[in-house]
Design an enzyme around this catalytic site. Structure first.
Site, PDB file in Angstrom:
ATOM      1  N   ASP A  75      30.619  28.169  35.547  1.00 22.03           N
ATOM      2  CA  ASP A  75      31.953  28.292  34.969  1.00 22.03           C
ATOM      3  C   ASP A  75      32.597  29.562  35.523  1.00 22.03           C
ATOM      4  O   ASP A  75      31.962  30.615  35.567  1.00 22.03           O
ATOM      5  CB  ASP A  75      31.889  28.361  33.446  1.00 22.03           C
ATOM      6  CG  ASP A  75      33.263  28.211  32.824  1.00 22.03           C
ATOM      7  OD1 ASP A  75      33.731  27.056  32.710  1.00 22.03           O
ATOM      8  OD2 ASP A  75      33.878  29.231  32.463  1.00 22.03           O
ATOM      9  N   THR A  76      33.842  29.440  35.960  1.00 21.00           N
ATOM     10  CA  THR A  76      34.583  30.565  36.520  1.00 21.00           C
ATOM     11  C   THR A  76      35.807  30.851  35.661  1.00 21.00           C
ATOM     12  O   THR A  76      36.533  29.923  35.284  1.00 21.00           O
ATOM     13  CB  THR A  76      35.030  30.277  37.965  1.00 21.00           C
ATOM     14  OG1 THR A  76      33.873  30.033  38.776  1.00 21.00           O
ATOM     15  CG2 THR A  76      35.815  31.447  38.554  1.00 21.00           C
TER      16      THR A  76
END
Length: 198
Positions: A75-76
């Protein structure tokens, strides 16, 4: 990399993560079936949110992992730090054109953090880590913002931009940390973590 008979699964629909993982010259499949809902409470510290999301995606995978499988989830998030005049903010994917333009105006002339968290898990073990890169934008004109949003339509990108596109070429003056992390996947750290995991 010698996978020692392991089968790698990338639990992400991101074409950028797929491309970057391919750069490690390993065979893998993409499987995005997942029951995890990406939610977090307002009391959650910003820097912990990506890790919670990556771990949630891992454990929300639609089936138990087989003995020879390794699942990678990530996840960014783009995080605009607090200043004297405004609180900190997580910049997710823009809802529409107006929201994308607003995000880029907020990033204009400022630095921000891009944090990517990765969880690597098999049937018995699990490892997670986060990588943060600092990014500086020059002051962007409204004309530059309009051109980028209308031409590149960055509605599937956290923070409404991609460093590897036009806006990154003309607007980003400096980064501290991993470039590939800003693209969305810190492949050098993933490589090291996979080696330890295997």
């Amino acid at each position: 990399m010698d996978l020692r008979g392991k089968h790698i699964i990338l639990g992400s629909a991101s074409p950028r993560r797929k491309e970057l993982l391919s750069g490690l010259d390993i065979n893998f499949e993409v499987d995005t079936q997942n029951s995890f809902e990406e939610r977090f409470g307002p009391e959650t510290p910003y820097d912990q949110v990506p890790l919670l999301m990556a771990q949630g995606k891992s454990h929300g995978f639609h089936r138990p992992l087989k003995e020879n499988e390794i699942l990678i989830t990530a996840d960014t998030m783009v995080i605009l730090p607090a200043s004297d005049t405004r609180p900190g903010e997580i910049l997710g994917k823009p809802k529409d054109r107006e929201d994308a333009c607003r995000m880029l105006r907020d990033l204009s002339g400022r630095n921000h953090h891009v944090t990517t968290a990765v969880t690597i898990r098999d049937a018995r073990n699990e490892s997670s880590f986060s990588v943060t890169t600092q990014v500086w934008f020059k002051a962007l004109s409204q004309e530059e913002i309009d051109y980028y949003v209308d031409t590149y339509k960055p509605f599937d990108k956290a923070g409404a931009y991609a460093i590897q596109e036009w806006i990154g070429h003309i607007g980003i003056t400096r980064i501290e940390g991993s470039y590939f992390n800003v693209v969305g996947f810190p492949v050098q750290r993933v490589y090291e973590a996979l080696q330890r995991f295997l």
